[in-house]
Design an enzyme around this catalytic site. Structure first.
Site, PDB file in Angstrom:
ATOM      1  N   ASN A 129      54.585 -31.902  15.705  1.00  0.00           N
ATOM      2  CA  ASN A 129      53.751 -31.331  14.646  1.00  0.00           C
ATOM      3  C   ASN A 129      52.285 -31.269  15.041  1.00  0.00           C
ATOM      4  OD1 ASN A 129      53.062 -30.687  11.703  1.00  0.00           O
ATOM      5  ND2 ASN A 129      51.924 -32.595  12.014  1.00  0.00           N
ATOM      6  N   ASP A 193      46.634 -30.244  13.948  1.00  0.00           N
ATOM      7  CA  ASP A 193      47.880 -29.671  13.440  1.00  0.00           C
ATOM      8  C   ASP A 193      48.201 -28.372  14.169  1.00  0.00           C
ATOM      9  OD1 ASP A 193      49.869 -30.133  11.202  1.00  0.00           O
ATOM     10  OD2 ASP A 193      49.342 -28.034  10.846  1.00  0.00           O
ATOM     11  N   ASP A 223      59.477 -36.056  14.004  1.00  0.00           N
ATOM     12  CA  ASP A 223      58.392 -36.793  13.369  1.00  0.00           C
ATOM     13  C   ASP A 223      57.550 -35.847  12.516  1.00  0.00           C
ATOM     14  OD1 ASP A 223      56.624 -39.258  13.259  1.00  0.00           O
ATOM     15  OD2 ASP A 223      55.209 -37.781  14.055  1.00  0.00           O
ATOM     16  N   HIS A 227      55.355 -31.979   7.501  1.00  0.00           N
ATOM     17  CA  HIS A 227      54.104 -31.278   7.798  1.00  0.00           C
ATOM     18  C   HIS A 227      54.320 -30.121   8.769  1.00  0.00           C
ATOM     19  CE1 HIS A 227      52.309 -34.530   5.602  1.00  0.00           C
ATOM     20  NE2 HIS A 227      52.968 -35.374   6.365  1.00  0.00           N
ATOM     21  N   GLU A 253      62.079 -36.255   9.456  1.00  0.00           N
ATOM     22  CA  GLU A 253      61.321 -37.251   8.707  1.00  0.00           C
ATOM     23  C   GLU A 253      60.537 -36.533   7.612  1.00  0.00           C
ATOM     24  OE1 GLU A 253      57.714 -40.496   9.079  1.00  0.00           O
ATOM     25  OE2 GLU A 253      57.653 -38.573  10.116  1.00  0.00           O
TER      26      GLU A 253
END
Length: 510
Positions: A129, A193, A223, A227, A253
């Site tokens: 991510n 990000d 992970d 997001h 997750e």
């Protein structure tokens, strides 16, 4: 033949993308064994082995995980990371080289081969991510700065540095975690990000994951998947090489309720994040009363898409917000309950002891690599006072015994769920799963001798919680407690404090 050619072509394309990106890769190690042809469902059991070195996991797969019936192991992130002593440095990538404190690329390949041969699938923790929130030199010598990871990602690849006119532009941290746009576009704690909606970014991420597939992994724990976003993640998954004719295993997750993680279950699995709190509440009150009905599973996703857990590295190191290794008896009993319950796909957790929640595992003072894991105990939970020892739940008799118990129970639901009351008023939770298993759990601090109805055929049984998977030693001998069941299905037995008895017709003396 077409499938093999497709996979070879896909692997070649992945290698080209990585090479063009400036990431040096070695050919897949000759002799890497095939990934076990297993489907993750309620009949399987996994383990997270947090911050174990590749060499340690290789040995555990051969000597303990495979023999004890564990189907997959979730490992820590394998990519190059920032330098530091903390565990969380592994969650700040600087490149996609398979070089880290946990081992080299060659050691990683040797681990996957040994685990695959033992029937244990490797689930790699994929940190895709974001990238590292700093500047410097990575573990393997890669020089980098925030938003500039040479040969891999640059300013055009991050939401904070793309053109402000673009829809996903955001140069601030997330503040509204229930807002889909914000959680997938803005920064998580300052971490750069990635613009995962961009095809070029997706291609580089997929190339990294395909590189791991070429080394023998079966799938990924993604992970910060919340997001990343379900749509963007599915687009990357569609670029991955198939394994045994199927999509690689994807475990996302997604911290939050059912509404937030449900989209990810359309192409994979998600964790039951409420379960640790349910177990903490129940066991801290000295009761497993919540287990008498299906109420505790309300709000979870479908059972065959939900990974249940007692703890993980985040809940253990942040707070903690779950039971942890230092609560030895509660920790063990919580895992027993999880493995006994029909609902969900259980994942047990093994980590190391620590005095500072940020501190990583023990490392070699010369190489700074994580050292070979040393267990506090090989048969049962013990109080750990020495820093850096691993709890090694995978070796406990109660763990191997409950996996064997679960194998016999199969898909049978819980029946005859209720309590047996001791003379002093203590309640012992008990239930069967089908006609061939029985379990009773004592969540009090005292052992109780009592008569209890097992609903099993008459005979002498070997208890799996005290004897483990190898509870039946011979035609006359049990490793653990012997339990005699009479013609009415009743047994008089002492049930240990904060544990129980677990019986199956497959572990009955002739």
């Amino acid at each position: 033949m077409k499938t093999r050619l497709f996979r070879r072509a896909s692997a070649l394309i992945s290698a080209i993308v990585l090479l063009v990106s400036g990431v040096s890769i070695s050919p897949a190690v000759a002799g890497v064994s095939s990934v076990p042809n297993k489907v993750i469902d309620e009949s399987t059991v996994g383990i997270q082995m947090f911050m174990y070195s590749w060499n340690s996991i290789k040995d555990e797969c051969t000597n303990h995980l495979g023999p004890n019936g564990i189907d997959w192991v979730q490992i820590s992130p394998p990519q190059e990371h920032i330098r530091g002593e903390q565990w969380w440095v592994h969650y700040q990538p600087v490149s996609y080289k398979i070089e880290s404190r946990l081992g080299t690329r060659a050691e990683f390949a040797a681990m996957t081969q040994a685990c695959n041969e033992a029937g244990v699938m490797i689930i790699a923790d994929a940190v895709i991510n974001h990238m590292a929130n700093s500047s410097g030199v990575g573990w393997d010598g890669t020089e980098f700065s925030k938003y500039d990871y040479p040969g891999l990602f640059g300013e055009s690849d991050f939401h904070a540095t793309i053109d402000p006119s673009e829809d996903r532009y955001c140069d601030e941290n997330i503040s509204a975690y229930d807002d889909l746009w914000e959680t997938t576009s803005c920064m998580l704690g300052g971490l750069p990000d990635l613009a995962t909606e961009k095809p070029a970014v997706r291609a580089k991420i997929a190339a990294y994951l395909n590189d791991l597939i070429s080394l023998g992994v079966a799938g990924f724990r993604v992970d910060a998947a919340k997001h990343f976003g379900a749509a963007d993640l599915k687009a990357v998954v569609d670029l991955l090489d198939p394994i045994n004719g199927r999509q690689p295993i994807i475990m996302s997750e997604v911290i939050g309720g059912n509404g937030q993680n449900e989209p990810f279950t359309e192409f994979g699995y998600a964790w039951a994040w409420d379960m640790p709190n349910i177990l903490v509440s129940g066991l801290n009150q000295g009761s497993l009363a919540f287990a008498k009905s299906d109420f505790w599973t309300v709000g979870f996703n479908a059972s065959n898409k939900t990974i249940t857990m007692v703890s993980n590295h985040d809940t253990e190191h942040h707070g903690p917000s779950s039971l942890a290794y230092w609560e030895t008896q509660k920790y063990q009993l919580a895992h027993v309950f999880m493995l006994a319950a029909k609902f969900g796909i259980p994942q047990i957790y093994s980590g190391y002891s620590f005095s500072d929640e940020s501190l990583g595992p023990n490392t070699d003072p010369n190489t700074q690599k994580v050292v070979q894991a040393k267990c506090a105990s090989s048969t049962k939970p013990v109080s750990i006072t020495r820093e850096g020892l691993y709890n090694c739940i995978q070796r406990w008799r109660s763990t191997s015994g409950m996996i064997a118990w679960r194998d016999v129970a199969g898909s049978a639901p819980e029946t005859k769920v209720g309590y047996t009351k001791h003379a002093d008023g203590a309640k012992i939770l008990k239930f069967n799963r089908g006609a061939n298993t029985f379990i009773a759990m004592n969540s009090t601090q005292r052992a109780r001798k009592m008569g209890i109805l097992t609903n099993l055929p008459a005979g002498t049984y070997c208890d799996l919680l005290t004897g483990g998977r190898g509870a039946v030693v011979s035609s006359t001998k049990c490793l653990g407690t012997k339990v005699v069941v009479d013609s009415r299905g009743k047994a008089v037995v002492t049930i240990p404090a904060m544990l129980g008895i677990a019986l199956t017709t497959s572990h009955k003396l002739p």
